[in-house]
Design a protein around this motif. Structure first.
Motif: not given
Ligand SMILES: C[S@@+](CC[C@H](N)C(=O)[O-])C[C@H]1O[C@@H](n2cnc3c(N)ncnc32)[C@H](O)[C@@H]1O
Length: 287
Positions: A218-225, A243-244, A250-251, A278-279
């Motif tokens: 499981p892989t998350l993308i967090a972006e800030l502009w 990753l993981n 999540h919350t 990746i979900e």
């Protein structure tokens, strides 16, 4: 190696990165079993916000100082901001900003192990002085990617890797792709937080696609502009590949990212993105 984080300490990119680091570590302390943290590009560990480097760029004024003055802070910022205040306030003013190894150590318990790699001899020496006497912390004057190969998986089998390179090399994304693919091959369950700048957005998207093709955790993308996306000359935005990601992210991130985008926006800017690269499949929460 000309990069000096003293010019950038406490900027909007640090705020996002260190908020996520604090949330991950806070989560890891919920179980009694000790854990391991590797900070592959650790920096000096502490930065003088009144020093010439910080004064020259003023980046902290567009970052951490705005948070200290902002009303209605999301609850999820509390672990990060509590340590920033504790480690940096002098007579009611934030004078020093904690780098990732100092912040990490402050959020870890005795018995949790921290290894911080820093290749620049002067920065590494400053960090070693700062951490002297801490038996659970080791500073290594070596390449962060080499440290990753040598030290992961850790015997503790739980923990986190922070990869925060300076992006001085033109092939940094390629180096990250290789390192992260190898990391997951050896330690599927570890949380890994990777920082990147958003200047060349197509290069960022290619990096994401390569990770998506190669990884299966499981892989998350967090972006800030904080600035408009064009022209892509300055550091308009920043991102993290996680990753993981532990469950609290999540919350927390759906609330934290829009809030940060609002508070840290420069004229014409202020945007964010949160997506699974990746979900996550149903299963036990990492950590
Ligand atoms: C972005 S700064 C780190 C900031 C730090 N992680 C923080 O959040 O406070 C990147 C650091 O990596 C160091 N560095 C550059 N190349 C390196 C390498 N190959 N291995 C380890 N450290 C490296 C630089 O000297 C610099 O201090």
């Amino acid at each position: 190696m000309n990069y000096d984080h003293a010019y950038h300490a406490g900027n909007f990119a640090d705020v996002l990165k260190h908020t996520v680091l604090a949330l991950c570590l806070n989560h890891l302390t919920r179980k009694p079993k000790p854990f391991f943290v590797l900070d592959t590009h650790a920096g000096q560990g502490r930065f003088d916000l009144a020093g010439p480097e910080a004064e020259k760029t003023g980046e902290a004024r567009g970052g951490i100082f705005r948070l200290l003055e902002a009303p209605d802070l999301p609850e999820a910022l509390a672990p990060y901001l509590a340590q920033v205040r504790r480690l940096g306030m002098v007579e009611g003013t934030l004078r020093r900003y904690p780098g990732s190894p100092l912040l990490a150590r402050a959020l870890m318990r005795p018995g949790d192990r921290l290894v911080a790699a820093e290749l620049h001899p002067v920065h590494g020496e400053s960090l070693a002085r700062l951490m002297r006497g801490d038996r659970d912390t080791r500073i290594e004057a070596r390449d962060g990617y080499e440290a990753l190969k040598a030290l992961v998986p850790p015997p503790e089998r739980r923990g986190l890797v922070l990869i925060d390179p300076p992006f001085e090399r033109t092939d940094e994304f390629t180096a990250l792709e290789r390192a992260v693919t190898a990391l997951v091959g050896r330690w599927r369950a570890g949380t890994c937080v990777i920082w990147y700048p958003i200047k060349d957005e197509p290069a960022v998207r290619r990096f994401h696609q390569t990770l998506k093709d190669r990884l299966d955790v499981p892989t998350l993308i967090a972006e800030l502009w904080v600035r408009p996306r064009f022209p892509p000359l300055k550091l308009n935005g920043t991102g993290l590949v996680i990753l993981n990601p532990p469950y609290p992210l999540h919350t927390a991130l759906p609330e934290v990212l829009p809030w940060l985008a609002g508070v840290l926006a420069e004229p014409g800017g202020g945007d964010w993105r949160l997506d699974w690269l990746i979900e996550e499949r149903m299963g036990p929460c990492p950590g």
